[in-house]
Design a protein around this motif. Structure first.
Motif, short mmCIF file in Angstrom:
data_model
loop_
_atom_site.label_atom_id
_atom_site.label_comp_id
_atom_site.label_asym_id
_atom_site.label_seq_id
_atom_site.Cartn_x
_atom_site.Cartn_y
_atom_site.Cartn_z
N ILE A 98 -44.58 -14.87 99.72
CA ILE A 98 -43.50 -14.51 100.16
C ILE A 98 -43.07 -15.11 101.33
O ILE A 98 -43.67 -15.35 102.37
CB ILE A 98 -43.79 -12.78 100.55
N ALA A 99 -41.88 -15.61 101.12
CA ALA A 99 -41.12 -16.40 102.31
C ALA A 99 -39.98 -15.97 103.00
O ALA A 99 -39.44 -15.05 102.15
CB ALA A 99 -40.93 -17.84 101.68
N MET A 100 -39.62 -16.31 104.10
CA MET A 100 -38.15 -15.73 104.63
C MET A 100 -37.53 -16.81 105.37
O MET A 100 -37.81 -17.50 105.97
CB MET A 100 -38.91 -14.65 105.74
N ILE A 101 -36.17 -16.41 105.34
CA ILE A 101 -35.01 -17.30 105.65
C ILE A 101 -34.51 -16.42 106.75
O ILE A 101 -33.88 -15.35 106.15
CB ILE A 101 -34.30 -17.82 104.70
N PHE A 142 -36.09 -31.88 100.15
CA PHE A 142 -34.89 -31.91 100.93
C PHE A 142 -33.68 -32.51 99.97
O PHE A 142 -32.57 -32.16 100.13
CB PHE A 142 -35.01 -33.12 102.10
N GLU A 143 -34.11 -33.14 98.81
CA GLU A 143 -33.19 -33.60 97.71
C GLU A 143 -32.71 -32.16 96.95
O GLU A 143 -31.76 -32.26 96.34
CB GLU A 143 -33.94 -34.57 96.74
N LYS A 144 -33.87 -31.47 96.64
CA LYS A 144 -33.66 -30.28 95.76
C LYS A 144 -32.53 -29.34 96.70
O LYS A 144 -31.74 -28.86 95.70
CB LYS A 144 -34.75 -29.39 95.66
N VAL A 145 -32.77 -29.18 97.81
CA VAL A 145 -31.65 -28.46 98.49
C VAL A 145 -30.22 -29.16 98.85
O VAL A 145 -29.44 -28.97 99.70
CB VAL A 145 -32.04 -27.79 99.77
N MET A 170 -34.02 -24.95 106.47
CA MET A 170 -34.96 -23.53 106.27
C MET A 170 -35.20 -23.12 104.71
O MET A 170 -36.29 -22.51 104.78
CB MET A 170 -33.94 -22.56 107.08
N ILE A 171 -34.25 -23.17 103.92
CA ILE A 171 -34.46 -22.94 102.71
C ILE A 171 -35.38 -23.68 102.26
O ILE A 171 -36.37 -23.48 101.12
CB ILE A 171 -33.01 -23.31 101.83
#
Length: 568
Positions: A98-101, A142-145, A170-171
């Motif tokens: 579980i991650a959070m931004i 970084f490329e995916k976002v 952050m994402i």
């Protein structure tokens, strides 16, 4: 659908001395795999507390979970109660399963570490791979976002990135361990509409690729329409309504949900009184009764208050070894426009377009590089600083963040009276206090608030205090710099109603700066769109909003979340 997270009858209390506050009351929400669930409500409704409790991030004390369970099932078969996991077990789940931004990326990112190091650290924490592989994985994310030049950005520090780029970092950090559930706490609130749209599309794309569940926290129902499958509406710590987004928008059941939908300026004509939450909750008025504007219209004169001629503000961007400027950032570049007495001019554009710099240059808070500012036939650019002092009381500014523009050690009564004292208005403290009390009542506060400090007020109340302070000197010209952008939709409606009432009563001239085109269209007589330091387009507010001629303006309007656009 597979249940990913199930919150059952969660109640949380906060203890402060002898005071007990029920922050959450029997909250139940289910998030399925591949589903985006929006938690909607204003500040204090319990959205963030619900999210923080999932990962045991609440401060204990003062927070105490009095009842409830939070079941998490990664595989759809075996589930366990997150609230019964110890700190070491939760540590393995945080950022991994579980991650959070968070809302503000600048405070969430470490300013002394490069963006790359921070993402690499997150990858190494949850994966048994080498640092070299972790670095490669960071570049891939970084490329995916869709960060430009991912390899170069790996070595940059957070302050070297724009707001939208920081949010993408952050994402990437949240997604790099491919979590089953992502919690997004107001991740687009501080962003321009174009950057917001890009981030929302990115989150949706990543979610569909990995079939993860997302909890999306927001107070903006327009964003909900853009991204979510289901909406959970929270009010004062309780879930008052939850349903599919389509059903919530087409057939809201609870008065609070109806209020959130109705408060948006986009649904109302210019100057029309905006409904607020209390209108619906207290059933003071029927829905058709707030549709009329105040009979007293504000008057726009044929006389000019302000003439701006070829104004430029350039900042040195590059200096030689001996300190000589070799390059410039053209924050405002050759801008010319006129402003009529009694008019409200909306100044709109993305972050970095030069709106705020232009506003401050008009008041000589920033020195212009070139051009003229003619205020009531007085050339402000030709005046020395001490000569400007006598004109200061006629020209005021209301800043975006009222808390940072109020002295925390001075009572709000003294803060409002201070400019009157500086400019020699009022022959005694008693007379000034009477004027302050009258102003407090004008902005819907009470005389007994005089001796209270800024921290004792809500965000909306602080904004009203700053408005009262600006009015203390009876100004003829006010600049509102993003003065409602950080407010909840109902509080925003209250402040916009107040500004409209005060404009009619005092007849001041306004420049209203914002990146929210729907708010600017509602409050302004005329709109001026800025892009890269220049004026892109200007004209009647409705004409620019509904029939833009510039491609840039069309792009701005197309970026407004679709759920909140209505036609005139």
């Amino acid at each position: 659908m597979e249940s990913l997270l199930s919150i059952n009858n969660l109640s949380i209390d906060f203890h402060s001395g002898t005071t007990l506050t029920h922050a959450l009351k029997n909250v139940s929400v289910t998030i399925n795999r591949g589903e985006i669930v929006a938690l909607v409500g204003e500040s204090g409704s319990g959205k963030s507390i619900t999210a923080l409790s999932i990962l045991q991030l609440l401060p204990t004390p003062p927070a105490e979970i009095s009842s409830g369970q939070i079941f998490f099932s990664e595989d759809g078969e075996h589930s366990f109660d997150l609230l019964k996991r110890n700190s070491s077990e939760i540590q393995k789940i945080r950022g991994n399963k579980i991650a959070m931004i968070f809302q503000e990326p600048m405070t969430s990112l470490n300013p002394v570490l490069t963006c790359g190091d921070q993402v690499i650290e997150a990858i190494l924490l949850h994966n048994k791979i080498s640092k070299k592989d972790a670095k490669q994985k960071a570049i891939e994310w970084f490329e995916k976002v869709k960060l430009p030049n991912a390899v170069a950005l790996l070595n940059r520090y957070p302050h070297q990135l724009s707001g939208g780029q920081k949010q993408r970092v952050m994402i990437a950090m949240a997604m790099c361990s491919e979590p089953a559930l992502l919690i997004c706490d107001e991740p687009t609130t501080a962003l321009d509409v174009t950057v917001q749209k890009t981030i929302l599309l990115l989150l949706k794309e990543l979610q569909q690729q990995s079939i993860m569940g997302i909890i999306f926290i927001t107070h903006d129902l327009g964003v909900v329409a853009e991204i979510a499958d289901k909406a959970v509406v929270m009010y004062k710590g309780e879930v008052v309504e939850q349903n599919s987004v389509t059903e919530i928008f087409s057939n809201p059941q609870h008065p609070y949900t109806k209020a959130l939908l109705a408060c948006r300026p986009v649904n109302h004509k210019r100057g029309e009184r905006l409904p607020i939450v209390s209108d619906f909750m207290e059933e003071k008025i029927h829905q058709n009764e707030y549709a009329f504007a105040n009979e007293k219209k504000h008057h726009i004169s044929d006389e000019y208050m302000l003439k701006v001629e070829n104004l430029s503000v350039w900042f040195p961007s590059k200096k030689s070894l001996f300190g000589k400027s070799q390059g410039f950032t053209k924050a405002v570049n050759d801008v010319s426009f006129n402003l009529f007495k009694g008019e409200t001019l909306g100044l709109v554009g993305e972050s970095g377009c030069g709106k705020t710099t232009l506003g401050r240059a008009l008041l000589r808070l920033i020195e212009p590089t070139a051009g003229k500012i003619i205020y009531n036939n007085i050339d402000l650019t030709a005046k020395k600083r001490d000569e400007l002092r006598s004109l200061r009381k006629e020209m005021q500014i209301i800043f975006q963040d009222p808390y940072s523009s109020l002295n925390p050690r001075i009572t709000i009564g003294s803060a409002i009276a201070e400019p009157m004292k500086v400019h020699g208005m009022g022959s005694s403290e008693k007379i000034r206090k009477e004027k302050v009390n009258a102003l407090l009542e004008k902005v819907d506060l009470k005389p007994e608030h005089f001796n209270r400090y800024p921290h004792e007020f809500s965000g909306g109340q602080r904004q009203r205090i700053v408005i009262a302070r600006a009015l203390a000197l009876n100004p003829s010209f006010i600049i509102c710099d993003e003065s409602v952008s950080a407010l909840d939709v109902s509080v925003q409606a209250q402040v916009l109603n107040l500004l409209n009432d005060l404009k009619k009563e005092f007849g001041f001239t306004t420049i209203f700066i914002s990146h929210d085109l729907s708010v600017v269209r509602y409050i302004s007589d005329r709109i001026m769109v800025m892009n890269n330091g220049s004026i892109e387009e200007s004209g009647d507010a409705d004409s620019v909003y509904y029939h833009p001629s510039s491609e840039y303006t069309k792009k701005l309007i197309a970026s407004i979340p679709k759920g909140i656009i209505t036609n005139s």
